[in-house]
Design an enzyme around this catalytic site. Structure first.
Site, PDB file in Angstrom:
ATOM      1  N   LYS A 112      -7.393   0.134   6.699  1.00  0.00           N
ATOM      2  CA  LYS A 112      -7.316   1.195   7.702  1.00  0.00           C
ATOM      3  C   LYS A 112      -8.627   1.995   7.769  1.00  0.00           C
ATOM      4  CE  LYS A 112      -2.738   0.775   8.515  1.00  0.00           C
ATOM      5  NZ  LYS A 112      -2.348  -0.364   7.688  1.00  0.00           N
TER       6      LYS A 112
HETATM    7  C1  PLP Z   1      -1.503  -1.437   7.862  1.00  0.00           C
HETATM    8  C2  PLP Z   1      -1.602  -2.544   6.901  1.00  0.00           C
HETATM    9  C3  PLP Z   1      -1.231  -3.847   7.269  1.00  0.00           C
HETATM   10  C4  PLP Z   1      -0.678  -4.176   8.637  1.00  0.00           C
HETATM   11  O1  PLP Z   1      -1.659  -4.078   9.635  1.00  0.00           O
HETATM   12  P1  PLP Z   1      -1.216  -3.957  11.164  1.00  0.00           P
HETATM   13  O2  PLP Z   1      -2.480  -3.689  11.908  1.00  0.00           O
HETATM   14  O3  PLP Z   1      -0.280  -2.796  11.223  1.00  0.00           O
HETATM   15  O4  PLP Z   1      -0.570  -5.233  11.536  1.00  0.00           O
HETATM   16  C5  PLP Z   1      -1.365  -4.843   6.319  1.00  0.00           C
HETATM   17  N1  PLP Z   1      -1.819  -4.573   5.072  1.00  0.00           N
HETATM   18  C6  PLP Z   1      -2.179  -3.344   4.695  1.00  0.00           C
HETATM   19  C7  PLP Z   1      -2.641  -3.118   3.298  1.00  0.00           C
HETATM   20  C8  PLP Z   1      -2.097  -2.285   5.594  1.00  0.00           C
HETATM   21  O5  PLP Z   1      -2.455  -1.051   5.213  1.00  0.00           O
END
Ligand code: PLP
Length: 496
Positions: A112
């Site tokens: 993120k």
């Molecule tokens: C948010 C997240 C995901 C999922 O990603 P999306 O963009 O919501 O599909 C997968 N792994 C981790 C560690 C995340 O923080």
């Protein structure tokens, strides 16, 4: 060419990039998508020598062209600097026959950070550009990682406040500790007695609540979103797919133009949609592997065309993927309907009214870019174990899902598995996996003890994000029932 954005539920609702970013979600409940995809010159003879920052600039300039080149350069420099613990920002590792793209070298050790370290800059610059003097209130639901990454990005950013809701008991101890110790006079974290989908639904309702908007305006405030529903979250993620490809060309692992696959651990469908956008820009992508955990609503959707959220919700060892309503899928649905806002609205209305929709055969036939599968809790643990035994590489549980599904599918083309979190973010599950599948440590040790054992066993240096976390002061204590989320927002913002 200026790239405009339109709502998936009302194409007459068009905005410049900066306005779409400021707003987050469209007024009609839809998501903003580019009216026309920009043209980007993906010349890998040049790009193979480009830095991550240069690739990010290329992408952002193309999509967000109401920002000047200088503005973008400055924002990129601020976002992708020393907060990352790798100068490459998104290093690519070789793992046997395939590759791992590590997206966890930012401040909060989850992917993120790739988008949320730049979103606050985009948002405040967008406010300036549009003469907005209201305070921007970032309202966000998190399955664990968005919350911390968004707060770290927005903490003490002037003219902003950020409110984060997370499912109490639905995130790892490390994730919770990261959020509850977040400093900053403008951040507010609230646990809810409910799951992520309930949090996300309530947040969407607040966004669409006209009287709440009016109250905010009277208070010189307006909402925006740091969730991947915000186009300002999605587009920066396109960059690392192009960067990964460039690295493979540079090191001679692929020839320029050769198609590669990406396997993506998927929750809200943001990350994998960014890969799809990269493909639409002309990146030579074969298939996009949509990997899910036991909450495998997307696997079923890609196999049958039926999206059905009426099913049991599981809290798993990959909590950031514990999602039954993948919001960004709406952007794909819009494409599958040949950009019909009416059809998109009909399907998404059925989803909120009845909990399911079925797409047509014609729409199904356009899903060939994707292939989907899922991993059970046991399979995840085994994958962590075997990857450590065979490759001496430690996977976090989310990445393990994508790595497992890649192994199941065994594609012919070279494949990059997208790694979304550091193993230190989910130390207990990782340690259980490493030590031998089936040993349940959950009762015996806590996350921080697991961190120490994991460090010993793996030899991976501890990231800054976990050093000192155990003893950091808890600054946030609020927990509310789902029904009182709006009341909590009103209270914190002084609306009533
Ligand atoms: C948010 C997240 C995901 C999922 O990603 P999306 O963009 O919501 O599909 C997968 N792994 C981790 C560690 C995340 O923080």
């Amino acid at each position: 060419m200026v790239t405009f954005y339109q709502s998936t539920r009302d194409k007459s609702n068009k905005k410049a990039a900066s306005q779409a970013i400021l707003q987050g979600l469209a007024e009609d409940g839809g998501l903003f998508v580019p009216v026309e995809f920009p043209k980007v010159d993906l010349d890998f003879k040049k790009l193979k020598n480009a830095s991550y920052q240069e690739v990010a600039e290329l992408v952002l300039k193309a999509f967000f062209d109401d920002f000047s080149a200088d503005e973008i350069k400055l924002m990129v420099t601020k976002a992708y600097g020393e907060k990352f613990d790798s100068p490459e920002i998104a290093p690519l590792k070789n793992l046997g026959n395939h590759y791992i793209l590590e997206l966890f070298h930012g401040e909060t050790i989850a992917f993120k950070d790739m988008a949320l370290s730049i979103l606050p800059h985009l948002m405040t610059q967008a406010a300036k550009k549009n003469g907005v003097t209201n305070e921007i209130i970032i309202l966000t639901a998190t399955s664990g990682d968005t919350g911390k990454a968004a707060m770290a990005g927005f903490a003490d950013v002037p003219q902003t406040k950020i409110i984060v809701f997370y499912p109490k008991g639905g995130v790892s101890h490390i994730q919770e500790q990261q959020m509850l110790t977040q400093k900053g006079a403008n951040v507010h974290v609230v646990g809810i007695d409910g799951n992520f989908d309930q949090a996300q639904t309530a947040v969407k309702e607040m966004f669409n609540n006209k009287s709440l908007h009016d109250q905010l305006l009277k208070n010189h405030q307006q909402f925006s979103s740091a969730n991947s529903m915000n186009i300002g979250r999605l587009i920066p993620q396109v960059a690392y797919y192009i960067y990964a490809y460039a690295q493979l060309v540079k090191t001679g692992q692929i020839t320029d133009g050769e198609k590669i696959n990406f396997s993506v651990p998927t929750g809200n469908f943001g990350n994998i949609l960014a890969a799809y956008y990269a493909k639409k820009l002309g990146l030579p992508v074969g298939q996009l592997i949509c990997a899910s955990n036991k909450n495998n609503v997307l696997t079923d959707f890609f196999k049958t065309g039926l999206y059905d959220k009426n099913r049991e919700f599981y809290v798993t060892s990959s909590p950031s993927m514990d999602i039954l309503v993948s919001s960004n899928l709406e952007r794909l649905i819009f494409e599958l309907t040949d950009e019909s806002d009416d059809e998109t609205l009909t399907l998404l209305t059925a989803l909120s009214a009845e909990g399911h929709y079925q797409i047509s055969k014609k729409m199904m036939s356009k899903l060939q870019d994707f292939i989907a599968d899922w991993a059970s809790e046991e399979e995840i643990s085994k994958e962590i174990n075997e990857t450590f035994e065979n490759e001496n590489y430690v996977l976090d549980p989310h990445t393990a899902v994508a790595n497992y599904v890649y192994h199941q599918i065994q594609p012919k083309e070279k494949t990059v598995v997208v790694s979304t979190a550091s193993p230190y973010k989910f130390p207990k599950v990782v340690l259980e996996g490493l030590q031998k599948s089936g040993t349940d440590l959950s009762e015996k040790i806590d996350d921080f003890a697991a961190v120490k054992s994991l460090e010993k066993l793996s030899g991976i240096p501890l990231p800054k994000a976990v050093l000192g976390l155990e003893k950091a002061e808890i600054l946030h204590h609020t927990v509310v029932p789902v029904q009182e989320m709006q009341k909590e927002v009103e209270k914190y913002l002084g609306l009533k």
